[in-house]
Design a protein around this motif. Structure first.
Motif, PDB file in Angstrom:
ATOM      1  N   THR A   2      38.754  71.515  16.489  1.00 28.09           N
ATOM      2  CA  THR A   2      37.960  70.441  17.069  1.00 28.09           C
ATOM      3  C   THR A   2      38.774  69.742  18.152  1.00 28.09           C
ATOM      4  O   THR A   2      39.987  69.896  18.234  1.00 28.09           O
ATOM      5  N   LEU A   3      38.055  68.986  18.972  1.00 24.81           N
ATOM      6  CA  LEU A   3      38.691  68.302  20.085  1.00 24.81           C
ATOM      7  C   LEU A   3      38.495  66.786  19.958  1.00 24.81           C
ATOM      8  O   LEU A   3      37.429  66.338  19.529  1.00 24.81           O
ATOM      9  N   SER A   4      39.494  66.058  20.371  1.00 23.76           N
ATOM     10  CA  SER A   4      39.396  64.595  20.373  1.00 23.76           C
ATOM     11  C   SER A   4      38.518  64.159  21.541  1.00 23.76           C
ATOM     12  O   SER A   4      38.262  64.921  22.479  1.00 23.76           O
ATOM     13  N   THR A   5      38.102  62.918  21.506  1.00 25.91           N
ATOM     14  CA  THR A   5      37.289  62.356  22.579  1.00 25.91           C
ATOM     15  C   THR A   5      38.010  62.472  23.919  1.00 25.91           C
ATOM     16  O   THR A   5      37.427  62.909  24.915  1.00 25.91           O
ATOM     17  N   GLY A   6      39.278  62.099  23.930  1.00 29.30           N
ATOM     18  CA  GLY A   6      40.051  62.153  25.160  1.00 29.30           C
ATOM     19  C   GLY A   6      40.194  63.558  25.710  1.00 29.30           C
ATOM     20  O   GLY A   6      40.105  63.784  26.919  1.00 29.30           O
ATOM     21  N   LYS A   7      40.384  64.521  24.808  1.00 32.86           N
ATOM     22  CA  LYS A   7      40.547  65.918  25.227  1.00 32.86           C
ATOM     23  C   LYS A   7      39.231  66.456  25.817  1.00 32.86           C
ATOM     24  O   LYS A   7      39.231  67.124  26.848  1.00 32.86           O
ATOM     25  N   TYR A  38      38.037  58.661  14.025  1.00 28.86           N
ATOM     26  CA  TYR A  38      38.041  59.343  15.312  1.00 28.86           C
ATOM     27  C   TYR A  38      37.013  60.463  15.326  1.00 28.86           C
ATOM     28  O   TYR A  38      36.827  61.174  14.334  1.00 28.86           O
ATOM     29  N   ARG A  39      36.376  60.642  16.456  1.00 31.62           N
ATOM     30  CA  ARG A  39      35.374  61.688  16.609  1.00 31.62           C
ATOM     31  C   ARG A  39      36.056  63.056  16.696  1.00 31.62           C
ATOM     32  O   ARG A  39      37.110  63.189  17.292  1.00 31.62           O
ATOM     33  N   GLU A  40      35.383  64.076  16.144  1.00 29.77           N
ATOM     34  CA  GLU A  40      35.860  65.462  16.214  1.00 29.77           C
ATOM     35  C   GLU A  40      34.771  66.306  16.866  1.00 29.77           C
ATOM     36  O   GLU A  40      33.784  66.648  16.244  1.00 29.77           O
ATOM     37  N   TYR A  41      34.984  66.636  18.126  1.00 29.20           N
ATOM     38  CA  TYR A  41      33.990  67.402  18.867  1.00 29.20           C
ATOM     39  C   TYR A  41      34.240  68.897  18.718  1.00 29.20           C
ATOM     40  O   TYR A  41      35.377  69.351  18.791  1.00 29.20           O
ATOM     41  N   PRO A  42      33.160  69.677  18.587  1.00 30.93           N
ATOM     42  CA  PRO A  42      33.329  71.130  18.625  1.00 30.93           C
ATOM     43  C   PRO A  42      33.664  71.554  20.054  1.00 30.93           C
ATOM     44  O   PRO A  42      33.261  70.883  21.012  1.00 30.93           O
ATOM     45  N   PRO A  43      34.384  72.648  20.239  1.00 29.60           N
ATOM     46  CA  PRO A  43      34.787  73.088  21.589  1.00 29.60           C
ATOM     47  C   PRO A  43      33.619  73.292  22.548  1.00 29.60           C
ATOM     48  O   PRO A  43      33.757  73.068  23.750  1.00 29.60           O
ATOM     49  N   GLU A  44      32.448  73.694  22.049  1.00 36.67           N
ATOM     50  CA  GLU A  44      31.306  73.938  22.941  1.00 36.67           C
ATOM     51  C   GLU A  44      30.769  72.653  23.579  1.00 36.67           C
ATOM     52  O   GLU A  44      29.941  72.714  24.492  1.00 36.67           O
ATOM     53  N   THR A  45      31.260  71.511  23.142  1.00 38.04           N
ATOM     54  CA  THR A  45      30.856  70.242  23.745  1.00 38.04           C
ATOM     55  C   THR A  45      31.218  70.206  25.225  1.00 38.04           C
ATOM     56  O   THR A  45      30.473  69.670  26.050  1.00 38.04           O
ATOM     57  N   VAL A  46      32.342  70.794  25.584  1.00 37.50           N
ATOM     58  CA  VAL A  46      32.780  70.808  26.989  1.00 37.50           C
ATOM     59  C   VAL A  46      31.756  71.563  27.838  1.00 37.50           C
ATOM     60  O   VAL A  46      31.342  71.090  28.903  1.00 37.50           O
ATOM     61  N   GLU A  47      31.310  72.707  27.355  1.00 32.56           N
ATOM     62  CA  GLU A  47      30.295  73.485  28.081  1.00 32.56           C
ATOM     63  C   GLU A  47      28.992  72.705  28.187  1.00 32.56           C
ATOM     64  O   GLU A  47      28.333  72.703  29.237  1.00 32.56           O
ATOM     65  N   LEU A  48      28.641  72.005  27.126  1.00 34.20           N
ATOM     66  CA  LEU A  48      27.429  71.199  27.113  1.00 34.20           C
ATOM     67  C   LEU A  48      27.499  70.087  28.173  1.00 34.20           C
ATOM     68  O   LEU A  48      26.542  69.846  28.911  1.00 34.20           O
ATOM     69  N   ILE A  49      28.640  69.445  28.289  1.00 41.21           N
ATOM     70  CA  ILE A  49      28.809  68.385  29.286  1.00 41.21           C
ATOM     71  C   ILE A  49      28.761  68.971  30.696  1.00 41.21           C
ATOM     72  O   ILE A  49      28.163  68.381  31.599  1.00 41.21           O
ATOM     73  N   HIS A  50      29.336  70.146  30.896  1.00 42.14           N
ATOM     74  CA  HIS A  50      29.238  70.808  32.201  1.00 42.14           C
ATOM     75  C   HIS A  50      27.765  71.073  32.558  1.00 42.14           C
ATOM     76  O   HIS A  50      27.351  70.894  33.695  1.00 42.14           O
ATOM     77  N   PHE A  51      26.998  71.507  31.581  1.00 47.76           N
ATOM     78  CA  PHE A  51      25.564  71.744  31.770  1.00 47.76           C
ATOM     79  C   PHE A  51      24.878  70.443  32.199  1.00 47.76           C
ATOM     80  O   PHE A  51      24.087  70.424  33.153  1.00 47.76           O
TER      81      PHE A  51
END
Length: 139
Positions: A2-7, A38-51
């Protein structure tokens, strides 16, 4: 993993407040939290934000982005509905372009009037923007 909010924010090229905003608007699902809160984002969140960001760059509103995101879950209906959304956006852009051309022509006309105004009377641009014609005197 998982990824942190900052990451997530760094990888996606947005700030942390953007992530929180997307969550509040229901565009980005609220991620699970660690025991620490702290929030734990799945890695695909980055792709979702790019979308999301790319959709916004193309002129889609957040409401329309939500609709586009929902289409990812129903692939067999996605193409027709996405085409409809794009057609509506194209029509909106065409209308804005017509308006911009009109505005440009009006400004060009004002510029020409000012350039050809050899008299000592008031500037035609200022007069036009004030809503008064040259023949009207403030009074």
């Amino acid at each position: 993993m998982t990824l942190s909010t900052g990451k997530v924010a760094k990888l996606a090229g947005v700030n942390v407040e953007t992530l929180r905003f997307y969550e509040r608007e229901g565009i980005l699902p609220e991620p699970p939290r660690r025991a620490s809160g702290y929030r734990e984002y799945p890695p695909e969140t980055v792709e979702l934000i790019h979308f999301i960001k790319r959709s916004q760059e193309l002129g889609f509103s957040l409401k329309e982005v939500k609709e586009l995101l929902s289409l990812r879950k129903v692939p067999r209906r996605a193409s027709k509905k996405a085409t409809t959304l794009v057609d509506a956006k194209l029509a909106e852009i065409d209308l804005k372009l017509r308006d911009l051309r009109s505005m440009r022509e009006a400004l060009e006309s004002l510029r020409c009037a000012c350039a050809s105004n050899g008299s000592s009377s008031a500037c035609p641009i200022i007069e036009s923007l004030s809503g008064r014609s040259e023949s009207e005197e403030p009074g």
